[in-house]
Design a protein around this motif. Structure first.
Motif, PDB file in Angstrom:
ATOM      1  N   UNK A  98       0.835  -1.191   0.000  1.00 33.56           N
ATOM      2  CA  UNK A  98       0.000   0.000   0.000  1.00 33.56           C
ATOM      3  C   UNK A  98       0.871   1.243   0.000  1.00 33.56           C
ATOM      4  N   UNK A  99       0.314   2.313  -0.529  1.00 27.57           N
ATOM      5  CA  UNK A  99       1.023   3.574  -0.556  1.00 27.57           C
ATOM      6  C   UNK A  99       0.047   4.691  -0.226  1.00 27.57           C
ATOM      7  N   UNK A 100       0.296   5.361   0.882  1.00 23.73           N
ATOM      8  CA  UNK A 100      -0.517   6.482   1.309  1.00 23.73           C
ATOM      9  C   UNK A 100       0.091   7.770   0.775  1.00 23.73           C
ATOM     10  N   UNK A 125       5.848   3.288  -0.536  1.00 23.69           N
ATOM     11  CA  UNK A 125       5.107   2.048  -0.659  1.00 23.69           C
ATOM     12  C   UNK A 125       5.617   1.044   0.367  1.00 23.69           C
ATOM     13  N   UNK A 126       4.704   0.388   1.073  1.00 24.11           N
ATOM     14  CA  UNK A 126       5.096  -0.581   2.083  1.00 24.11           C
ATOM     15  C   UNK A 126       4.423  -1.923   1.844  1.00 24.11           C
ATOM     16  N   UNK A 127       5.159  -3.003   2.090  1.00 26.34           N
ATOM     17  CA  UNK A 127       4.602  -4.334   2.014  1.00 26.34           C
ATOM     18  C   UNK A 127       3.833  -4.625   3.282  1.00 26.34           C
ATOM     19  N   UNK A 128       2.636  -5.215   3.162  1.00 22.11           N
ATOM     20  CA  UNK A 128       1.813  -5.446   4.343  1.00 22.11           C
ATOM     21  C   UNK A 128       1.436  -6.909   4.555  1.00 22.11           C
ATOM     22  N   UNK A 129       1.463  -7.723   3.512  1.00 17.66           N
ATOM     23  CA  UNK A 129       1.175  -9.138   3.685  1.00 17.66           C
ATOM     24  C   UNK A 129       1.780  -9.941   2.544  1.00 17.66           C
ATOM     25  N   UNK A 167      -5.621   5.745   9.174  1.00 15.42           N
ATOM     26  CA  UNK A 167      -4.265   5.596   8.683  1.00 15.42           C
ATOM     27  C   UNK A 167      -4.095   4.437   7.698  1.00 15.42           C
ATOM     28  N   UNK A 168      -5.139   3.636   7.513  1.00  9.58           N
ATOM     29  CA  UNK A 168      -5.113   2.588   6.501  1.00  9.58           C
ATOM     30  C   UNK A 168      -5.440   3.136   5.113  1.00  9.58           C
ATOM     31  N   UNK A 227      -2.019  -2.384  -3.659  1.00  9.73           N
ATOM     32  CA  UNK A 227      -1.533  -3.111  -4.821  1.00  9.73           C
ATOM     33  C   UNK A 227      -1.204  -4.550  -4.445  1.00  9.73           C
ATOM     34  N   UNK A 228      -1.299  -5.449  -5.398  1.00 10.12           N
ATOM     35  CA  UNK A 228      -0.759  -6.793  -5.223  1.00 10.12           C
ATOM     36  C   UNK A 228       0.326  -7.009  -6.271  1.00 10.12           C
TER      37      UNK A 228
END
Length: 128
Positions: free
Chosen positions: A36-38, A43-47, A87-88, A93-94
């Motif tokens: 995700x990128x806020x 951009x950060x990996x989350x899962x 904040x989510x 993106x996948x």
């Protein structure tokens, strides 16, 4: 060449839930990570979920609230998001992070395969 398509984003109130989908005709052969990128953020990996679904990894920011799963018979990977917070809010993106068997996502794996081109993502907005 693999092209992934994200869907399911939208507007949800804090504390609500949303489920995102990632689809591709040959998705069943890849380990898939969600990013995700806020606005104003990197951009950060989350899962991350391995090709067979046996190994799953989450970032601390979403652990306990988000769940990733897959249905390889339908070439789909899901990200179920619960207890959403403002904040989510981000574009989600996948991307493929591994191909075939292996210990993908046993540890954090947030590096897309070489030459993978990011899709358009899906917008998630958490607001009252």
């Amino acid at each position: 060449q693999l092209a992934l398509a994200e869907s399911g984003g939208g507007l949800v109130q804090p504390g609500g839930s949303l489920t995102l989908s990632c689809a591709a005709s040959t998705l069943q052969y890849y380990a898939i990570a969600w990013f995700r990128q806020a606005p104003g953020k990197e951009r950060e990996g989350i899962s991350c979920i391995s090709t067979g679904g046996g190994s799953i990894n989450y970032a601390d920011s979403v652990k306990g609230r988000f769940t990733t799963s897959r249905d390889n018979t339908k070439n789909l990977v899901f990200l179920q998001m619960n207890s959403l917070k403002p904040e989510d809010t981000a574009v989600y993106y996948c991307a493929p992070v591994g191909f075939g068997g292996g210990t993908w996502c046993y540890y954090s794996d947030y590096v897309p395969l070489d030459s993978y081109s990011w899709g358009s993502g899906t917008q998630v907005t958490v607001s009252s």
